[in-house]
Design a protein around this motif. Structure first.
Motif, PDB file in Angstrom:
ATOM      1  N   GLY A  49       0.798  -1.216   0.000  1.00 50.69           N
ATOM      2  CA  GLY A  49       0.000   0.000   0.000  1.00 50.69           C
ATOM      3  C   GLY A  49       0.831   1.267   0.000  1.00 50.69           C
ATOM      4  O   GLY A  49       0.287   2.362  -0.134  1.00 50.69           O
ATOM      5  N   GLY A  50       2.155   1.132   0.141  1.00 54.90           N
ATOM      6  CA  GLY A  50       3.016   2.307   0.127  1.00 54.90           C
ATOM      7  C   GLY A  50       2.826   3.238   1.290  1.00 54.90           C
ATOM      8  O   GLY A  50       3.102   4.433   1.207  1.00 54.90           O
ATOM      9  N   ARG A  51       2.376   2.708   2.439  1.00 51.20           N
ATOM     10  CA  ARG A  51       2.073   3.562   3.586  1.00 51.20           C
ATOM     11  C   ARG A  51       3.221   3.650   4.584  1.00 51.20           C
ATOM     12  O   ARG A  51       3.202   4.505   5.463  1.00 51.20           O
ATOM     13  N   ALA A  52       4.193   2.731   4.501  1.00 50.26           N
ATOM     14  CA  ALA A  52       5.269   2.717   5.487  1.00 50.26           C
ATOM     15  C   ALA A  52       6.495   2.042   4.888  1.00 50.26           C
ATOM     16  O   ALA A  52       6.418   1.372   3.853  1.00 50.26           O
ATOM     17  N   LEU A  53       7.632   2.223   5.559  1.00 55.00           N
ATOM     18  CA  LEU A  53       8.897   1.634   5.135  1.00 55.00           C
ATOM     19  C   LEU A  53       9.436   0.733   6.238  1.00 55.00           C
ATOM     20  O   LEU A  53       9.244   1.005   7.423  1.00 55.00           O
ATOM     21  N   LYS A  54      10.118  -0.332   5.842  1.00 49.84           N
ATOM     22  CA  LYS A  54      10.740  -1.232   6.801  1.00 49.84           C
ATOM     23  C   LYS A  54      12.189  -1.456   6.382  1.00 49.84           C
ATOM     24  O   LYS A  54      12.483  -1.753   5.225  1.00 49.84           O
ATOM     25  N   MET A  55      13.081  -1.342   7.364  1.00 49.22           N
ATOM     26  CA  MET A  55      14.512  -1.429   7.093  1.00 49.22           C
ATOM     27  C   MET A  55      15.140  -2.444   8.043  1.00 49.22           C
ATOM     28  O   MET A  55      14.857  -2.452   9.243  1.00 49.22           O
ATOM     29  N   THR A  56      15.984  -3.315   7.510  1.00 50.36           N
ATOM     30  CA  THR A  56      16.738  -4.277   8.323  1.00 50.36           C
ATOM     31  C   THR A  56      18.226  -3.990   8.148  1.00 50.36           C
ATOM     32  O   THR A  56      18.704  -3.884   7.013  1.00 50.36           O
ATOM     33  N   VAL A  57      18.949  -3.874   9.276  1.00 52.05           N
ATOM     34  CA  VAL A  57      20.371  -3.527   9.222  1.00 52.05           C
ATOM     35  C   VAL A  57      21.157  -4.495  10.107  1.00 52.05           C
ATOM     36  O   VAL A  57      20.607  -5.074  11.053  1.00 52.05           O
ATOM     37  N   PRO A  58      22.432  -4.701   9.796  1.00 53.43           N
ATOM     38  CA  PRO A  58      23.264  -5.542  10.672  1.00 53.43           C
ATOM     39  C   PRO A  58      23.342  -4.963  12.083  1.00 53.43           C
ATOM     40  O   PRO A  58      23.365  -3.747  12.261  1.00 53.43           O
ATOM     41  N   LYS A  59      23.356  -5.824  13.058  1.00 53.78           N
ATOM     42  CA  LYS A  59      23.405  -5.380  14.448  1.00 53.78           C
ATOM     43  C   LYS A  59      24.685  -4.586  14.709  1.00 53.78           C
ATOM     44  O   LYS A  59      25.779  -4.970  14.314  1.00 53.78           O
ATOM     45  N   GLY A  60      24.515  -3.453  15.372  1.00 56.72           N
ATOM     46  CA  GLY A  60      25.657  -2.623  15.715  1.00 56.72           C
ATOM     47  C   GLY A  60      26.059  -1.615  14.655  1.00 56.72           C
ATOM     48  O   GLY A  60      27.023  -0.862  14.847  1.00 56.72           O
ATOM     49  N   LEU A  61      25.333  -1.586  13.556  1.00 51.95           N
ATOM     50  CA  LEU A  61      25.671  -0.629  12.504  1.00 51.95           C
ATOM     51  C   LEU A  61      25.481   0.796  13.018  1.00 51.95           C
ATOM     52  O   LEU A  61      24.478   1.120  13.647  1.00 51.95           O
ATOM     53  N   ALA A  62      26.449   1.639  12.749  1.00 59.21           N
ATOM     54  CA  ALA A  62      26.416   3.014  13.246  1.00 59.21           C
ATOM     55  C   ALA A  62      25.264   3.794  12.627  1.00 59.21           C
ATOM     56  O   ALA A  62      24.960   3.622  11.445  1.00 59.21           O
ATOM     57  N   LYS A 236      -2.420 -13.742 -11.258  1.00 58.30           N
ATOM     58  CA  LYS A 236      -1.325 -13.523 -10.313  1.00 58.30           C
ATOM     59  C   LYS A 236      -0.442 -12.369 -10.782  1.00 58.30           C
ATOM     60  O   LYS A 236      -0.008 -11.534  -9.974  1.00 58.30           O
ATOM     61  N   ALA A 237      -0.179 -12.319 -12.080  1.00 62.47           N
ATOM     62  CA  ALA A 237       0.662 -11.257 -12.629  1.00 62.47           C
ATOM     63  C   ALA A 237      -0.023  -9.893 -12.460  1.00 62.47           C
ATOM     64  O   ALA A 237       0.635  -8.887 -12.145  1.00 62.47           O
ATOM     65  N   TRP A 238      -1.352  -9.848 -12.636  1.00 61.03           N
ATOM     66  CA  TRP A 238      -2.075  -8.584 -12.464  1.00 61.03           C
ATOM     67  C   TRP A 238      -1.962  -8.100 -11.025  1.00 61.03           C
ATOM     68  O   TRP A 238      -1.703  -6.917 -10.779  1.00 61.03           O
ATOM     69  N   LEU A 239      -2.148  -9.011 -10.080  1.00 63.38           N
ATOM     70  CA  LEU A 239      -2.047  -8.636  -8.665  1.00 63.38           C
ATOM     71  C   LEU A 239      -0.651  -8.154  -8.310  1.00 63.38           C
ATOM     72  O   LEU A 239      -0.484  -7.217  -7.521  1.00 63.38           O
ATOM     73  N   LYS A 240       0.348  -8.786  -8.892  1.00 67.50           N
ATOM     74  CA  LYS A 240       1.724  -8.385  -8.607  1.00 67.50           C
ATOM     75  C   LYS A 240       1.990  -6.977  -9.120  1.00 67.50           C
ATOM     76  O   LYS A 240       2.690  -6.183  -8.469  1.00 67.50           O
ATOM     77  N   ARG A 241       1.416  -6.635 -10.270  1.00 69.18           N
ATOM     78  CA  ARG A 241       1.643  -5.313 -10.864  1.00 69.18           C
ATOM     79  C   ARG A 241       0.797  -4.233 -10.212  1.00 69.18           C
ATOM     80  O   ARG A 241       1.255  -3.101 -10.024  1.00 69.18           O
ATOM     81  N   HIS A 242      -0.444  -4.541  -9.879  1.00 67.88           N
ATOM     82  CA  HIS A 242      -1.389  -3.502  -9.478  1.00 67.88           C
ATOM     83  C   HIS A 242      -1.918  -3.622  -8.052  1.00 67.88           C
ATOM     84  O   HIS A 242      -2.600  -2.701  -7.582  1.00 67.88           O
ATOM     85  N   GLY A 243      -1.625  -4.725  -7.385  1.00 62.46           N
ATOM     86  CA  GLY A 243      -2.201  -4.948  -6.056  1.00 62.46           C
ATOM     87  C   GLY A 243      -1.873  -3.859  -5.046  1.00 62.46           C
ATOM     88  O   GLY A 243      -2.744  -3.423  -4.281  1.00 62.46           O
ATOM     89  N   SER A 244      -0.654  -3.382  -5.051  1.00 58.69           N
ATOM     90  CA  SER A 244      -0.252  -2.357  -4.080  1.00 58.69           C
ATOM     91  C   SER A 244      -1.013  -1.055  -4.280  1.00 58.69           C
ATOM     92  O   SER A 244      -1.268  -0.314  -3.324  1.00 58.69           O
TER      93      SER A 244
END
Length: 252
Positions: A49-62, A236-244
Motif C-alpha cells: 500500500g506504500g504507507r510505510a517503510l521497513k529497514m533491516t540492518v546488521p546489528k551494531g551498525l552506526a 497472479k501477474a495482475w495482482l503483482k503489478r497492481h495490487g499495491s
C-alpha cells in the motif's frame, strides 16, 4: 557441602525496532528499523500500500551509516512511491475501480439514499449520497457489499467443484495478504479485490477454496488452483503489478 550449581545466563531480549519518520521529498513516511544479528547488509522495502517503510540492518551498525544509506536511496524511494496515491480520487468527480472498470464518483446531493451504479453517456457512475466528507467511507461500504456478493458466489461454485465445505466467509481489509483459509473451513478475503478485474476476483476465490483441500502451497495445491482457475498465471501477474495500488487507497 552442596556443589555450586552453574546457572545459565539469561538470554538477552532483542532490542525493540527503532521507529522514526522519514521525509521523502515532502512525503512523511513511517520507518521501522530492525537491527538483526544475522543480517549482513542493509535492506529497505516499502510496505504493502506504500504507507510505510521497513529497514533491516546488521546489528551494531552506526547510525551515520543508516542515515547515509537512506540519503543515497532518496531517488529510489521517490520513484517507487510515485505509483502510490493516498488520495484515490474519493471525491465528487473522482474515479474508483469496480471489477476493473473505472467509475466516476458523483455525489447525489442527497443526505440519504443508496450508493449505486448508474449508466451515463460518458460511462458508469458511482452515485453516492450522504455528507460529502463521508464519501470515502460510503464508497468503502459499497465495495465491501459488492465484494461479498461476488466472492460468496464464486467460492460456493469452486467448493462445489471439488466437493469441499465452506464454514464461513468474511470480508477484511488486510494489507499483508489478499485472503486466507483456516483448517476449520473459514475463508477470509480482502474486500479491496472487488476493484480488480473479474478474472482476478475469480482467481482469489479459487486460491482460497483450493486450500480447503491442500493447506499448503505445494505442487498439488497449484495444480488444483489451476484446475479451478485456468487463467491463474495472468491473474497472479495482475495482482503483482497492481495490487499495491489498490492497498494504497485511503477510504477514511
Amino acid at each position: 557441602m552442596f556443589p555450586l550449581l552453574k546457572t545459565r545466563p539469561k538470554a538477552r531480549k532483542p532490542a525493540p525496532p527503532e521507529t522514526r519518520t522519514l521525509d521523502v521529498a515532502g512525503r512523511l513516511m513511517p520507518l521501522t528499523i530492525k537491527h538483526h544479528e544475522q543480517a549482513t547488509r542493509i535492506t529497505l522495502r516499502i510496505e504493502p500500500g506504500g504507507r510505510a517503510l521497513k529497514m533491516t540492518v546488521p546489528k551494531g551498525l552506526a547510525p551515520r551509516e543508516v542515515n547515509a544509506f537512506l540519503d543515497r536511496h532518496q531517488g529510489w524511494l521517490l520513484t517507487k512511491l510515485a505509483k502510490f496515491s493516498t488520495d484515490g480520487g474519493l471525491r465528487d468527480g473522482g474515479r474508483i475501480l469496480l471489477r476493473g472498470v473505472s467509475h466516476r464518483i458523483e455525489h447525489s446531493g442527497s443526505l440519504r439514499g443508496l450508493t449505486e451504479v448508474v449508466l451515463a453517456e460518458n460511462g458508469p457512475v458511482l452515485r453516492v449520497s450522504g455528507m460529502p466528507e463521508h464519501m470515502g467511507r460510503r464508497v468503502a461500504a459499497f465495495l465491501k457489499k459488492e465484494a461479498r456478493t461476488d466472492l460468496e458466489k464464486l467460492a460456493a461454485m469452486h467448493a462445489a467443484t471439488i466437493r469441499a465445505q465452506i464454514r464461513s466467509i468474511s470480508m477484511k481489509d488486510t494489507r499483508s495478504r489478499w485472503g486466507s483459509c483456516s483448517s476449520e473451513g473459514n475463508l477470509s478475503f480482502s474486500w479491496r479485490i472487488v476493484m480488480a478485474p473479474p478474472a482476478v476476483i475469480d482467481y482469489l476465490a479459487a486460491h482460497e477454496v483450493a486450500h480447503l483441500k491442500e493447506m499448503n502451497h505445494g505442487p498439488h495445491f497449484w495444480a488444483l488452483c489451476r484446475k479451478l482457475c485456468p487463467g491463474m498465471e495472468e491473474a497472479k501477474a495482475w495482482l503483482k503489478r497492481h495490487g499495491s495500488q489498490l492497498h494504497a487507497i485511503d477510504f477514511d
